[in-house]
Scaffold this motif. Structure first.
Motif, PDB file in Angstrom:
ATOM      1  N   PHE A   1      47.753  42.643  44.253  1.00 30.60           N
ATOM      2  CA  PHE A   1      47.400  42.800  42.846  1.00 30.60           C
ATOM      3  C   PHE A   1      47.956  41.622  42.076  1.00 30.60           C
ATOM      4  O   PHE A   1      49.104  41.230  42.270  1.00 30.60           O
ATOM      5  CB  PHE A   1      47.996  44.122  42.329  1.00 30.60           C
ATOM      6  N   VAL A   2      47.135  41.044  41.205  1.00 28.82           N
ATOM      7  CA  VAL A   2      47.525  39.809  40.518  1.00 28.82           C
ATOM      8  C   VAL A   2      48.625  40.038  39.489  1.00 28.82           C
ATOM      9  O   VAL A   2      49.470  39.194  39.252  1.00 28.82           O
ATOM     10  CB  VAL A   2      46.303  39.199  39.813  1.00 28.82           C
ATOM     11  N   LEU A   3      48.577  41.212  38.855  1.00 30.71           N
ATOM     12  CA  LEU A   3      49.610  41.504  37.871  1.00 30.71           C
ATOM     13  C   LEU A   3      50.827  42.062  38.588  1.00 30.71           C
ATOM     14  O   LEU A   3      50.802  42.287  39.797  1.00 30.71           O
ATOM     15  CB  LEU A   3      49.085  42.495  36.841  1.00 30.71           C
ATOM     16  N   ALA A   4      51.857  42.347  37.820  1.00 30.96           N
ATOM     17  CA  ALA A   4      53.106  42.790  38.427  1.00 30.96           C
ATOM     18  C   ALA A   4      52.965  44.159  39.075  1.00 30.96           C
ATOM     19  O   ALA A   4      52.100  44.958  38.708  1.00 30.96           O
ATOM     20  CB  ALA A   4      54.190  42.849  37.351  1.00 30.96           C
TER      21      ALA A   4
ATOM     22  N   LEU B   1      46.000  45.441  29.379  1.00 34.61           N
ATOM     23  CA  LEU B   1      45.995  44.867  30.729  1.00 34.61           C
ATOM     24  C   LEU B   1      45.209  45.719  31.719  1.00 34.61           C
ATOM     25  O   LEU B   1      44.531  45.193  32.591  1.00 34.61           O
ATOM     26  CB  LEU B   1      47.427  44.726  31.246  1.00 34.61           C
TER      27      LEU B   1
END
Lengths: 679, 360
Positions: free
Chosen positions: B235-238, B252
């Protein structure tokens, strides 16, 4: 087995500090952010915004103050120039608030903007101010020309109102600059919530002979020079000296302040962000006498904004590009070489061969590699951001549907927007995205400085880009990174993020390898409770530029991963786009790598095609840009007859409805990653 | 909001902007010192007894209408005209007050203006500036020049506002401001959460089953949180969001994800929760209730608002006081005798035609 794991762990833990950039330095008094994220998060912003402190915006009857513009950025509804169809004042509100913004009013004309708007000054009544204040039907073009008659001349001429006895232009300019600082301070969230970040900034508006050399000047914290260094301060008949004069001024009055020491209590830091090289006639990026200084100040450039994209140019009409054959460059282009306003509705584009190659960032970056090999310093090592350049005081207002215009009374109705060739070709603006640990000035400023940024044409896809090496061993980038749930952490450990330099090539000799992971814009739920989905992703491309042994520059666009190849919306009636992919990730290794050649690589992520703002506008006028050309032109003729009956003397033809691109592919451009051969 | 309101809002916002400028304040403070000096040096000078009667004639109204048309490109409506007249009365009151306290003396802008005007009128253009200035005063130009008038009106406005703005601000004042507009300052509730993502494109028809399986395993304690993370997709986000508000999560990961996370119990894995990207298992680690910030956290913003509010209030009060001490007549159109406007407590009580109070 256990031993192997241990070795891997040790290898990984031996690199992290060197591998990852140092945490940013705090140069101001504020609380640390509660949502600090060591792996960084995407923050969406706009670093190019004009309010009524800009002499041109004020001339276009824009009354939005800096305070109001910041309120808008934070998601509040504000009143903007113009009236709606029922004659009520227009209002505007962002679908999604921004994380950060910089207001970049033109420093040239701070004085006149103050004097001409302020009846208490003795310059208020000058003929010049009267012209700038004159309401319609006074032709706006005359106002524009009167502005260009100052800043467009070589060298530029100060506003004549400043020559009237008793008019203190210096004080007027300083007073506006102090207001700019106060508005930024008022808007900045210094609590641990870190809800919003503002920057003290202005636009240096050098435009000799209307060639755009504009740069936005962004200060790191609240410590700034007493007065902005404007184009009038850096005027010189030698156009190659202009930017260097700005830089030396900023060096003296900012970087070297307090002995050059940067702490929480002292020191000034600044960067310059060039924009619209597409309208610079190539003057934006001349061979610099001092490449080190150019590289120090120009860290990122606006790759897109409302006056067109500056990545590259391809003209479908001529079937040719400016040092490129990349047809996807035919996206949001302006028709002219400079800022000179267009006479009349439709003007054919200037042929590609008349454009200077370096009017476009991709070409400037290629030349930068060559100049870097010659002098040892690459002067054009630019990352990318987008921004709007709105002159409406509405940062981040980029949606295509319901576009409200960006230049006050110049484009506040669909009729006006589709009656002027320049406006019809302008777009709704882009966004700047930074990967930062937290939403604070220092964290964002350092992200911009290390170019860990990307630009979008206005939507909000989330894109990561890591560069490393192919091959086997701990100093290579995992070929199966897209399958690792630790993608981001591993990407930072094994590679460098967007904006960086590839680490030295490992001894076993691989090729550059890149991981691109992109997620679509998540969409938003409107005030009415209706969900507006974001557009799905279509493909990921890698753009490579390099210079060969003979000093020739080259470029190639690689298709790294594609979901489909649509060039149209899925449903023309409703403008619904194809579904596309929610999530695309790919690892790409350069198949043509030559270790002796300098190169850069950036990712371009394309969304599925959607209707352009002009398509919605034209349909509201009874013209369908998606209909066959002949039908569209007939509708345009009917609409223009209606306009003539409605207001005699109207010369509108609405032909642009049938000439501008009806659908666009919104996109994101990551900052490049550079490779330099070991010397 | 009608057009008159819009015009008024615009004028006020322009004035407010000018007033906030610190440099203007310095200039004004400087001006005040000059005034005090002037009084000491020449007691009584320039303080002639001003007339307490203000008459707005039809000629004045016609002039105001012309000015409006020049600025807005159309004729003013009836309500526009009323606002214009009201503003004109206020300006006249402020102007007279400025002259009364001698603000025109030793004022650089006034002086330069008068010298410039006299130089145009004078027979000898080479004459020394001081002489020209004295001549202008002798001719009473300082009492008739429109630029001088506008400048003095503005200076007076700033001084009156400044009187309110410079009062010391105590913590109680900040507290009152915070309470008055609590919703605007309230910090939203925030969550800290860890999530594990399941990608529909990778898992296809197994998506729901895979997520449910992972959830069951981690809930039963058969796998650790670290191991459940490894069951998910990249996953690109945290993977962990610290102290995010619902609005920030929504921007987001969509409204559905944000709502479900804020509704989830603390300390237990829950889900699967849907986002535009697929499914997520969510562990809410901590939930912090919304709260009003401490004064120290928003001191600058609060102080700025209190100062502005006080400045406006001081200005309004003084203008009202000056109006109350004046006799104001507006000549109606059509040659009828001028109507008298009575003022009580600063609120204009209109005898027809109605006159509206400015500055609300």
């Amino acid at each position: 087995m256990r031993a192997v794991v241990l070795v891997t762990v040790m290898a990984v833990s031996a690199t992290p500090v060197a591998a990852r950039d140092e945490p940013f330095r705090r140069t101001e008094h504020r609380e640390a952010c509660a949502d600090h994220d060591a792996l960084r998060k995407p923050l969406f912003g706009d670093l190019h915004v004009h309010t009524n402190y800009s002499i041109d915006a004020f001339t276009f009857d824009v009354g939005v103050s800096p305070d109001e513009a910041y309120e808008f950025a934070k998601g509040e509804r504000i009143t903007i120039q113009g009236t709606d169809r029922d004659g009520r004042p227009r209002t505007a509100k962002l679908d999604r608030p921004l994380d950060f913004a910089a207001l970049t009013d033109h420093s040239e004309g701070f004085d006149a903007a103050k004097i001409c708007q302020d009846p208490g000054t003795s310059g208020y009544d000058t003929p010049e101010c009267a012209v700038l204040r004159a309401p319609p039907p006074f032709p706006a073009r005359v106002k524009l020309i009167s502005l260009i008659a100052h800043v467009g001349l070589v060298p530029p001429v100060p506003f004549s109102s400043c020559l009237v006895p008793g008019v203190d232009c210096e004080a007027a300019a300083v007073s506006i600059w102090q207001d700019v600082q106060a508005a930024a301070e008022q808007a900045y969230d210094r609590t641990a919530s870190c809800a919003f970040t503002s920057f003290v900034a202005y636009e240096w508006t050098a435009m000799p002979g209307t060639a755009n050399m504009h740069r936005n000047v962004i200060f790191r914290n609240e410590r700034v020079p007493e007065k902005p260094i404007s184009y009038l301060d850096t005027a010189s008949p030698n156009v190659l000296e202009l930017a260097p004069l700005l830089w030396s001024g900023l060096r003296e009055r900012c970087l070297e302040r307090d002995g050059g020491e940067l702490t929480e209590d002292s020191g000034c830091d600044v960067m310059t962000i060039p924009h619209n090289s597409n309208l610079s006639a190539g003057l934006m990026f001349p061979d610099p006498a001092d490449p080190r200084t150019a590289a120090l100040f120009d860290r990122v450039a606006e790759i897109t904004q409302h006056k067109g994209q500056s990545e590259c140019r391809f003209d479908k009409f001529f079937g040719a590009g400016v040092d490129t054959t990349d047809e996807l460059c035919a996206f949001e282009q302006m028709p002219t070489l400079t800022l000179l306003p267009l006479p009349g509705p439709y003007v054919a584009s200037v042929p590609p061969q008349l454009f200077a190659p370096r009017a476009f960032l991709r070409n400037a970056l290629k030349d930068g590699l060559r100049l870097g090999e010659q002098s040892g310093v690459n002067p054009f090592k630019l990352g990318f951001i987008g921004s709007t350049d709105t002159h409406q005081g509405t940062p981040g207002n980029t949606p295509e549907k319901g576009f409200a215009g960006h230049v006050g009374n110049q484009d506040d109705t669909a009729v006006k927007r589709m009656s002027d060739g320049g406006v019809a070709r302008a777009n709704s603006g882009g966004l700047a995205v930074v990967w930062a640990e937290e939403n604070s000035r220092d964290a964002i400023f350092e992200a911009l400085r290390r170019r860990e940024t990307y630009g979008t044409s206005g939507t909000r896809p989330v894109v990561r880009f890591f560069g490393g090496w192919s091959g086997h061993g701990h100093d290579t980038l995992d070929e199966r990174l897209c399958e690792r749930s630790s993608l981001v952490q591993t990407g930072y450990h094994q590679g460098v993020p967007m904006g960086g330099d590839l680490r030295p090539r490992p001894a076993n000799g691989g090729a550059p390898r890149f991981a691109v992971s992109a997620m679509q814009d998540p969409g938003f739920t409107g005030d009415d409770g209706v969900f507006h989905p974001g557009t799905g992703l279509q493909r990921i491309q890698i753009v490579k530029g390099w210079v060969d042994a003979a000093g020739e520059t080259h470029e190639k666009v690689y298709e790294a991963l594609a979901e489909d190849a649509n060039t149209d919306v899925a449903d023309r009636e409703t403008c619904t786009p194809a579904a596309g992919a929610a999530n695309l990730c790919t690892v790409w290794t350069d198949p043509d790598f030559d270790a002796t050649e300098s190169a850069f690589y950036y990712a371009r992520v394309l969304e599925e095609p959607t209707c352009r703002w002009s398509t919605y506008d034209c349909r509201s006028l009874g013209i369908d840009p998606l209909a066959p050309q002949a039908e569209c032109l007939t509708q345009a003729l009917q609409a223009s007859l209606g306009a003539i009956l409605g207001s005699p003397g109207s010369t509108t033809t609405f032909q642009d409805c049938c000439r501008v691109e009806p659908v666009v592919q919104e996109r994101a451009w990551t900052s490049p990653i550079w490779y330099e051969p070991a010397s | 909001m009608d057009v008159a309101d819009l015009v008024r809002a615009r004028v006020l916002s322009r004035l407010r902007r000018v007033a906030r400028s610190p440099s203007v304040h310095f200039a004004v403070l400087g001006g005040l010192l000059f005034v005090a000096d002037g009084f000491r040096a020449e007691p009584g000078a320039g303080a002639s007894e001003p007339s307490r009667t203000i008459v707005v004639t039809q000629t004045d109204v016609a002039q105001l209408r012309r000015g409006f048309a020049q600025e807005y490109g159309r004729e003013p409506s009836a309500s526009d005209e009323q606002s214009l007249v009201e503003r004109e009365i206020d300006d006249e009151i402020l102007y007279r007050r400025a002259l009364e306290i001698g603000l025109d003396r030793e004022n650089k802008v006034v002086r330069d203006r008068l010298v410039a005007v006299m130089r145009m009128l004078a027979d000898d253009p080479e004459k020394d500036a001081e002489a020209l200035y004295r001549e202008a005063i002798a001719l009473g130009l300082d009492r008739s020049d429109v630029v001088v008038r506008r400048h003095l009106v503005q200076l007076m406005t700033l001084i009156l506002r400044r009187a309110g703005e410079t009062q010391p601000i105590a913590d109680e004042d900040l507290r009152r401001e915070l309470d008055r507009d609590a919703d605007r300052f309230r910090l939203p509730p925030v969550l800290t959460l860890t999530h594990v993502y399941f990608d529909p494109a990778r898992r296809g028809t197994r998506l729901e089953a895979d997520a449910a399986h992972a959830l069951a395993e981690v809930r039963a304690g058969r796998i650790t949180p670290a191991e459940v993370a490894a069951l998910g997709d990249p996953f690109v986000l945290a993977a962990r969001f610290a102290r995010r508000s619902e609005a920030k999560l929504r921007d987001l990961l969509g409204a559905g994800f944000a709502e479900a996370s804020f509704g989830a119990p603390v300390g237990v894995w829950s889900g699967p929760v849907r986002s535009p990207y697929g499914l997520h298992l969510v562990l809410v680690e901590e939930r912090i209730a919304g709260r009003l910030p401490a004064l120290g956290e928003v001191r600058n913003q609060l102080a700025g608002r209190v100062r502005r509010e006080r400045g406006e209030a001081a200005l309004r009060a003084k203008v009202a006081e000056l109006r109350a001490g004046s006799v104001i007549r507006v000549e109606p159109s059509g040659g009828e005798p001028a109507a008298e406007v009575a003022s009580v407590e600063g609120v204009a009580l209109p005898v027809p035609p109605p006159v509206r109070e400015l500055g609300d």
